[in-house]
Design an enzyme around this catalytic site. Structure first.
Site, PDB file in Angstrom:
ATOM      1  N   GLY A  10       4.615   0.826   4.673  1.00 11.18           N
ATOM      2  CA  GLY A  10       4.302  -0.576   4.439  1.00 11.18           C
ATOM      3  C   GLY A  10       3.189  -1.194   5.246  1.00 11.18           C
ATOM      4  CE  LYS A  34      -4.315   1.490   3.371  1.00  9.68           C
ATOM      5  NZ  LYS A  34      -3.537   2.479   4.159  1.00  9.68           N
ATOM      6  CG  ASP A  71       6.421   5.763  -1.078  1.00  7.92           C
ATOM      7  OD1 ASP A  71       5.224   5.602  -0.792  1.00  7.92           O
ATOM      8  OD2 ASP A  71       6.999   6.867  -0.951  1.00  7.92           O
ATOM      9  CG  ASP A  75      -3.153   4.088   0.900  1.00  8.48           C
ATOM     10  OD1 ASP A  75      -4.121   4.870   0.880  1.00  8.48           O
ATOM     11  OD2 ASP A  75      -2.504   3.834   1.930  1.00  8.48           O
ATOM     12  CB  CYS A 120      -6.875   8.242   4.884  1.00 10.17           C
ATOM     13  SG  CYS A 120      -5.417   9.271   4.592  1.00 10.17           S
TER      14      CYS A 120
END
Length: 438
Positions: free
Chosen positions: A249, A251, A269, A316, A369
């Site tokens: 959590g 972001k 998720d 993400d 990332c």
């Protein structure tokens, strides 16, 4: 703990990291939880030693071959690291391996020969290949060389050092000046970050969890680059928002704070345990406009039922994590999840499914990332080819309103790297759906 006892603890911890199929940071945390008798300073010293060996994985192993093919164990790796990276003389190290109480066993004859071979050398060597010198695994080397060209060594070398400690100010609880002042009152020095208007970079590794600023939710630990992804989502008060791969959590917290607790944010998720951790963080942050939603997969029926209902959808995506190698050095070498080819398929499927949630005129934000274009620009190209109702919103144009600081000037997409921006490596694309859905 004595210096010898610290080395013995580091050897034991390196052994556990090697045989445990979990990320090193999780193994290290569990190791110290089971040994609460180890004090804070000793824990920090042992962890720093272990992370140092993990950061120097390829270079240390290269030296073993260069020195004559000595066997590689946790003990011999530590011996080599102490000599090559820490500059300890072999005879001094031999005394620490005394065989006494809590100290490592005495050097074997083979270890004496290894120490003597390495003494007088440093970690770097002119014959060392570039891939080894910058700790780049073979599976990623060709892809990163092709992408970075003559900047390959510069970009990868920036991933060798430990990452700085960045914090995000929770604007629901106060502003950045108040957060810096609260930290200073506890003896912790912090400075404003270059790109994020809410970021604070802290010097050293202070015990943040014990500070009032952390306990009352004024600050959260979050890399500056990660903060920027939340800002580029540009979720406004009253918006309907989905964080599709929310994890713990980080972001979602930033986005919800930017919405000033108004509107609705759904944190999704496939791992429910992560969402439970997110719920705890949300309570501490004083955020009540967020609900958590476990999904069975990216194709969960919940997605179809909520087609076209959200102003913002953040994906993400799970990725190789190449942009976070300075935080997770072991992830370069240990495959603990899907490989690149599997991840590319999963990213494609997640992006395709999550896009269904975006309403006409809404935005889909895709982030990783990763430094690899295969996980970033190539995924966007493939998505746009299959979804002509979406168009790219250039990040450089969005930046003044969404972020409000000087733009890093990366064009249509946000692409950050430690070498150029001082953040972890991140990619983000903002895609807007047209007025009519497919």
């Amino acid at each position: 703990m004595t210096p010898g006892a610290r080395l013995q603890a580091a050897i034991e911890l390196l052994d556990e990291v090697e045989v445990t199929p979990r990320p090193a940071d999780a193994v290290i945390s569990a190791f110290f939880r089971a040994r609460r008798f180890i004090g804070a300073k000793d824990r920090a010293a042992v962890a720093e030693t272990v992370y140092g060996v993990l950061r120097r994985h390829a270079r240390l192993r290269w030296w073993f071959q260069h020195a004559g093919g000595f066997p590689i164990t946790a003990r011999t790796l530590l011996i080599a690291d102490q000599i090559l990276a820490q500059g300890r003389p072999a005879d001094h190290l031999d005394k620490l391996f005394s065989g006494g109480r809590f100290a490592p066993e005495q050097f074997s004859q083979n270890e004496i020969r290894l120490a003597n071979k390495l003494e007088g050398h440093t970690l770097d060597h002119p014959d060392m290949p570039d891939d080894v010198a910058v700790e780049c695994p073979e599976w990623a080397s060709g892809l990163l060389r092709e992408f970075y060209g003559d900047r390959f060594v510069t970009e990868l070398a920036a991933l060798l050092d430990p990452a700085p400690l960045d914090l995000r100010t929770n604007t629901v609880k106060g502003d950045r000046d108040a957060a810096i002042a609260a930290l200073a009152a506890g003896g912790i020095e912090g400075e404003v970050t270059r790109w994020s208007p809410f970021g604070i970079r802290v010097h050293g590794r202070p015990p943040l969890a014990s500070t009032d600023a952390f306990k009352n939710g004024l600050i959260e630990i979050q890399d500056e680059g990660s903060q920027l992804i939340g800002l580029l989502t540009d979720a406004q008060p009253g918006h309907q928002v989905v964080d599709f791969c929310s994890g713990a959590g980080g972001k979602a917290l930033a986005i919800a704070a930017g919405m000033n607790n108004k509107g609705r944010l759904v944190a999704c998720d496939v791992l429910e345990k992560r969402l439970k951790r997110a719920a705890e963080r949300l309570r501490r942050a004083g955020l009540h406009n967020v609900e958590t939603r476990p999904l069975s997969s990216e194709r969960d029926p919940w997605v179809k039922r909520h087609k076209g209902k959200f102003d913002r959808v953040l994906v993400d995506a799970p990725c190789t994590g190449t942009g976070t190698w300075r935080r997770n050095p072991d992830s370069r070498w240990r495959l603990l999840g899907p490989g690149l080819e599997e991840l590319l398929k999963l990213q494609h499927s997640i992006l395709d499914s999550a896009s269904r949630l975006v309403k006409p005129g809404g935005r889909l934000i895709f982030a990783t990332c990763s430094l690899l274009p295969q996980e970033n620009e190539h995924q966007i190209d493939a998505f746009l080819a299959a979804h002509p109702d979406f168009t790219v919103k250039p990040v450089d144009e969005l930046w003044p309103t969404a972020v409000g600081t000087a733009s890093p000037g990366t064009g249509n997409y946000m692409r950050l790297s430690p070498a150029r921006h001082g953040t972890d490596g991140f990619f983000a694309a903002v895609l807007e759906r047209g007025s009519a859905m497919e």
